[in-house]
Design a protein around this motif. Structure first.
Motif, short mmCIF file in Angstrom:
data_model
loop_
_atom_site.label_atom_id
_atom_site.label_comp_id
_atom_site.label_asym_id
_atom_site.label_seq_id
_atom_site.Cartn_x
_atom_site.Cartn_y
_atom_site.Cartn_z
N GLU A 174 0.84 -1.19 0.00
CA GLU A 174 0.00 0.00 0.00
C GLU A 174 0.88 1.24 0.00
N LEU A 242 0.18 -11.32 -1.58
CA LEU A 242 -1.13 -11.02 -1.00
C LEU A 242 -1.57 -12.15 -0.08
N ASP A 243 -2.10 -11.78 1.09
CA ASP A 243 -2.76 -12.77 1.92
C ASP A 243 -4.20 -12.89 1.46
N ALA A 244 -4.99 -13.68 2.14
CA ALA A 244 -6.38 -13.90 1.72
C ALA A 244 -7.17 -12.61 1.71
N GLU A 245 -6.92 -11.76 2.72
CA GLU A 245 -7.62 -10.47 2.78
C GLU A 245 -7.22 -9.57 1.61
N GLY A 246 -5.93 -9.53 1.31
CA GLY A 246 -5.45 -8.71 0.19
C GLY A 246 -5.96 -9.23 -1.14
N GLU A 247 -6.01 -10.55 -1.28
CA GLU A 247 -6.53 -11.14 -2.52
C GLU A 247 -7.99 -10.75 -2.73
N ALA A 248 -8.78 -10.79 -1.65
CA ALA A 248 -10.18 -10.41 -1.74
C ALA A 248 -10.33 -8.92 -2.07
N LEU A 249 -9.46 -8.09 -1.47
CA LEU A 249 -9.52 -6.65 -1.74
C LEU A 249 -9.21 -6.36 -3.20
N GLU A 252 -12.27 -7.31 -5.23
CA GLU A 252 -13.44 -6.47 -5.04
C GLU A 252 -13.20 -5.03 -5.49
N ARG A 253 -12.03 -4.47 -5.19
CA ARG A 253 -11.77 -3.06 -5.51
C ARG A 253 -11.33 -2.85 -6.95
#
Length: 267
Positions: A174, A242-249, A252-253
């Protein structure tokens, strides 16, 4: 209000690159190198196009500028990738002065030059958030008082990500990058021939008011083997998988799918 995006796809302009070449022929040879074009196509397919196709506000135009000598097999590949983006048109130009060509293309794309419009540059290896056009239109509407009497006003979303893409997937970090090309746009009043290409992107606030909205992450800036803007001394950015949260972000974004990245870059 018409919104127009401009992307040069390996266009062999005279000027406009930090990589120097003595002749147009040398620039064409560099830009049309098979290995370089393969990387650019992979980034276009997995990074730059998905977010445009997924925009929550589809009311915008995209002009892709290529050279008039662009190899036919690559032109067909580009046409195939853009088939799912009805807002896109391909414009062919011979090698000419970079800024002059881009200014002409933007003004020619205006449906009604007497009416105000919105403009943004778009690199073929970057991404914007799926709500970029919607956020742009909303912010411009909220800035009606500021726009009065102004020839142009810039709108900048400086939060986003630096990312690298390859067979192993996505590595990212980021960042806060004011006046980055991605997630930067400009309002132009009706009747004015000025364009976002009249100015270096990092110098826009020298010539007009600039609204900065440092809230949600709005762009992904790709670091890759053929970045023109990363020649010479540049800031090193530490990226991590990317972790799972980053992959989802990212999904989605930015509509960037890690599985697709791995598949395309492994081909």
């Amino acid at each position: 209000m018409q919104a127009i995006g401009l992307c040069r796809f390996s266009y062999p302009a005279l000027g406009g690159f930090q990589v120097g070449h003595e002749t147009p022929e040398e620039r064409i040879a560099y830009l049309y190198d098979e290995a370089r074009l393969e990387e650019r196509f992979r980034l276009l397919e997995t990074v730059a196009l998905p977010c445009l196709k997924a925009q929550t506000e589809p009311d915008f135009s995209m002009v892709f500028v290529i050279g008039d000598q662009f190899p036919i097999q690559h032109a067909r590949r580009l046409e195939s990738l853009l088939a799912g983006l009805p807002q896109a048109v391909i414009h062919r130009e011979p090698p000419r002065n970079h800024r002059e060509v881009m200014k002409e293309v933007l003004n020619a794309a205006r449906i009604n030059p007497a009416e105000p419009c919105l403009q943004f540059r778009y690199d073929d290896d970057d991404a914007v958030s799926v709500d970029f056009i919607a956020r742009l239109r909303q912010t411009v509407a909220q800035s009606a008082g500021l726009l009065k009497g102004q020839r142009s006003v810039a709108f900048d979303w400086p939060k986003g990500y630096i990312a690298e893409f390859g067979p192993q997937g996505i590595r990212a970090a980021e960042v806060y990058r004011p006046l980055n090309v991605a997630a930067l746009a400009m309002y132009v009043k009706g009747g004015s021939p000025v364009t976002i290409m009249n100015f270096a992107h990092e110098k826009l606030p020298r010539f007009m008011p600039c609204v900065s909205l440092p809230d949600a992450a709005m762009f992904v800036r790709s670091h890759n083997g053929s970045n023109d803007s990363r020649q010479g001394l540049v800031r090193h950015v530490e990226v991590a998988p990317l972790d799972a949260e980053g992959e989802a972000l990212f999904q989605e974004r930015f509509a960037i799918d890690q599985a697709q990245v791995r598949r395309v870059f492994s081909a």
